[in-house]
Design an enzyme around this catalytic site. Sequence first.
Site, PDB file in Angstrom:
ATOM      1  N   ASN A 108       5.997  -1.112   2.951  1.00  0.00           N
ATOM      2  CA  ASN A 108       4.953  -0.431   3.717  1.00  0.00           C
ATOM      3  C   ASN A 108       3.590  -0.791   3.141  1.00  0.00           C
ATOM      4  O   ASN A 108       3.465  -1.031   1.946  1.00  0.00           O
ATOM      5  CB  ASN A 108       5.167   1.086   3.587  1.00  0.00           C
ATOM      6  CG  ASN A 108       4.093   1.894   4.293  1.00  0.00           C
ATOM      7  OD1 ASN A 108       3.780   1.648   5.468  1.00  0.00           O
ATOM      8  ND2 ASN A 108       3.516   2.859   3.600  1.00  0.00           N
ATOM      9  N   HIS A 110      -0.109   0.821   2.548  1.00  0.00           N
ATOM     10  CA  HIS A 110      -0.844   2.091   2.543  1.00  0.00           C
ATOM     11  C   HIS A 110      -2.309   1.793   2.230  1.00  0.00           C
ATOM     12  O   HIS A 110      -2.598   1.056   1.285  1.00  0.00           O
ATOM     13  CB  HIS A 110      -0.253   3.050   1.509  1.00  0.00           C
ATOM     14  CG  HIS A 110      -0.946   4.367   1.508  1.00  0.00           C
ATOM     15  ND1 HIS A 110      -0.752   5.303   2.506  1.00  0.00           N
ATOM     16  CD2 HIS A 110      -1.885   4.889   0.685  1.00  0.00           C
ATOM     17  CE1 HIS A 110      -1.529   6.353   2.279  1.00  0.00           C
ATOM     18  NE2 HIS A 110      -2.237   6.119   1.185  1.00  0.00           N
ATOM     19  N   ASP A 147      10.980   4.404  -0.219  1.00  0.00           N
ATOM     20  CA  ASP A 147      12.132   5.213  -0.638  1.00  0.00           C
ATOM     21  C   ASP A 147      12.110   6.530   0.130  1.00  0.00           C
ATOM     22  O   ASP A 147      11.382   6.669   1.115  1.00  0.00           O
ATOM     23  CB  ASP A 147      12.160   5.377  -2.168  1.00  0.00           C
ATOM     24  CG  ASP A 147      11.013   6.240  -2.680  1.00  0.00           C
ATOM     25  OD1 ASP A 147      10.249   6.785  -1.849  1.00  0.00           O
ATOM     26  OD2 ASP A 147      10.880   6.375  -3.905  1.00  0.00           O
ATOM     27  N   ASP A 151       5.293   7.583   0.375  1.00  0.00           N
ATOM     28  CA  ASP A 151       4.450   6.696  -0.456  1.00  0.00           C
ATOM     29  C   ASP A 151       4.841   6.738  -1.932  1.00  0.00           C
ATOM     30  O   ASP A 151       3.981   6.590  -2.810  1.00  0.00           O
ATOM     31  CB  ASP A 151       2.956   7.061  -0.310  1.00  0.00           C
ATOM     32  CG  ASP A 151       2.481   7.002   1.133  1.00  0.00           C
ATOM     33  OD1 ASP A 151       2.966   6.130   1.886  1.00  0.00           O
ATOM     34  OD2 ASP A 151       1.629   7.824   1.516  1.00  0.00           O
TER      35      ASP A 151
HETATM   36  C1  GAR Z   1      -3.647   0.248   8.378  1.00  0.00           C
HETATM   37  O1  GAR Z   1      -4.880   0.577   7.770  1.00  0.00           O
HETATM   38  C2  GAR Z   1      -2.498   0.697   7.502  1.00  0.00           C
HETATM   39  O2  GAR Z   1      -2.781   0.563   6.144  1.00  0.00           O
HETATM   40  C3  GAR Z   1      -2.378   2.144   7.894  1.00  0.00           C
HETATM   41  O3  GAR Z   1      -2.579   2.137   9.294  1.00  0.00           O
HETATM   42  C4  GAR Z   1      -3.444   1.064   9.659  1.00  0.00           C
HETATM   43  C5  GAR Z   1      -2.794   0.257  10.762  1.00  0.00           C
HETATM   44  O4  GAR Z   1      -3.664  -0.740  11.247  1.00  0.00           O
HETATM   45  N1  GAR Z   1      -1.100   2.675   7.520  1.00  0.00           N
HETATM   46  C6  GAR Z   1      -0.934   3.923   7.079  1.00  0.00           C
HETATM   47  O5  GAR Z   1      -1.831   4.737   7.009  1.00  0.00           O
HETATM   48  C7  GAR Z   1       0.503   4.278   6.682  1.00  0.00           C
HETATM   49  N2  GAR Z   1       0.530   5.482   5.918  1.00  0.00           N
HETATM   50  P1  GAR Z   1      -3.121  -1.994  12.076  1.00  0.00           P
HETATM   51  O6  GAR Z   1      -2.243  -1.456  13.205  1.00  0.00           O
HETATM   52  O7  GAR Z   1      -4.370  -2.630  12.598  1.00  0.00           O
HETATM   53  O8  GAR Z   1      -2.348  -2.882  11.125  1.00  0.00           O
END
Ligand code: GAR
Length: 208
Positions: A108, A110, A147, A151
């Site tokens: 993932n 984050h 896991d 996070d």
């Molecule tokens: C990204 O900033 C990613 O890090 C976040 O969502 C966005 C998706 O952007 N993910 C989370 O917050 C997961 N907890 P994208 O669709 O343009 O890749």
Amino acid sequence: MLRVGVLVSGGGTNLQAIIDAVDSGVITNTSLEVVISNNPNAYALTRAENHGIEHLCISPKTFDSREQYNEALIKALDDRNLDLVVLAGCMVVLPATLISKYKNRIINIHPALIPSFCGKGFYGLHVHEEVLKRGVKLTGATVHFVDEGTDTGPIIAQKAVEVKWGDTPEVLQKRVMEEAEWKIMPYAINLIANGKVEVIDGKVKINE
Ligand code: GAR
């Protein structure tokens, strides 16, 4: 060849970074087999289509129960014989059965430096809002194995990004994506594809 499936929910800029990295050879030994979105309107699906990658929507809203959705998602992944599942802006809570079945095979991204600004409720723009509220000077992004916790899995890669005076959540989100997310996600996939990632006692050793 590492067979990769990507789970998305929105714009898909991280997916795009992965596609571009495969095309340019930054990621080697990898084939993008499928992109699955829970959201039928996710632009990420169009990005997959534009690159001739199989793409489908599996939405919890179209099933009578969460169990049925979980089963459909797991089947879709199993059917494609994937080595790695990449969460690239995936906003769905994954079933515990999927996480245990794919132990150390789900990663993932984050948008913060774990263990700061992570856990329940910390996703998307909210993360950057909290970063700005606290006034930290450095934030960044983290790629980690998934896991059972939120996070909490072994960390593969992190990159720090400066927080600037006057940043809005949107401006900071864009900087974190450009300077960190779009770099460390391809980097992490390439390491895994080339057998360089080992998990020892809940921590990642990179064998360069
Ligand atoms: C990204 O900033 C990613 O890090 C976040 O969502 C966005 C998706 O952007 N993910 C989370 O917050 C997961 N907890 P994208 O669709 O343009 O890749």
